[in-house]
Design an enzyme around this catalytic site. Structure first.
Site, mmCIF file in Angstrom:
data_model
loop_
_atom_site.group_PDB
_atom_site.id
_atom_site.type_symbol
_atom_site.label_atom_id
_atom_site.label_comp_id
_atom_site.label_asym_id
_atom_site.label_seq_id
_atom_site.Cartn_x
_atom_site.Cartn_y
_atom_site.Cartn_z
ATOM 1 N N LYS A 13 0.845 -1.196 0.000
ATOM 2 C CA LYS A 13 0.000 0.000 0.000
ATOM 3 C C LYS A 13 0.880 1.245 0.000
ATOM 4 O O LYS A 13 2.050 1.198 0.383
ATOM 5 C CB LYS A 13 -0.906 0.026 1.239
ATOM 6 C CG LYS A 13 -1.862 -1.148 1.323
ATOM 7 C CD LYS A 13 -2.946 -1.015 0.299
ATOM 8 C CE LYS A 13 -3.951 -2.156 0.442
ATOM 9 N NZ LYS A 13 -4.818 -2.255 -0.689
ATOM 10 N N CYS A 14 0.286 2.357 -0.400
ATOM 11 C CA CYS A 14 0.961 3.646 -0.436
ATOM 12 C C CYS A 14 1.604 3.931 0.930
ATOM 13 O O CYS A 14 0.989 3.642 1.956
ATOM 14 C CB CYS A 14 -0.057 4.735 -0.775
ATOM 15 S SG CYS A 14 0.646 6.375 -0.898
ATOM 16 N N PRO A 15 2.813 4.399 0.952
ATOM 17 C CA PRO A 15 3.679 4.895 -0.127
ATOM 18 C C PRO A 15 4.696 3.859 -0.628
ATOM 19 O O PRO A 15 5.592 4.203 -1.394
ATOM 20 C CB PRO A 15 4.411 6.051 0.534
ATOM 21 C CG PRO A 15 4.643 5.561 1.934
ATOM 22 C CD PRO A 15 3.378 4.760 2.265
#
Length: 78
Positions: A13-15
């Site tokens: 998942k981000c980042p």
């Protein structure tokens, strides 16, 4: 599409996909192409913004059944 280096960011998942992308770009030369595979739906807008901000060229974005493949051409360094 031809590419010079591949990064697998599936399940992240981000980042983290962007951080993996930065590491991958450090492994290649200017004008070479990095292939990144991700599954985070938000990565589409993240990679678009990343390329606009850094000067790298987003050559292609393919989304097949939730697996998103990006091809990014590394910018020329001045």
């Amino acid at each position: 599409m031809h590419y010079d280096y591949e990064v697998d960011a599936t399940g992240l998942k981000c980042p983290l996909p962007i951080l993996r992308c930065k590491k991958g770009l450090n492994e290649i030369k200017s004008d070479e192409v990095l292939k990144i595979i991700a599954t985070d739906p938000g990565s589409k807008k993240d990679f678009d913004a990343f390329c606009r901000q850094t000067g790298h060229e987003l050559l292609s974005l393919q989304d097949e059944n939730g697996v998103i493949t990006f091809f990014i051409k590394k910018r020329r360094l001045s």
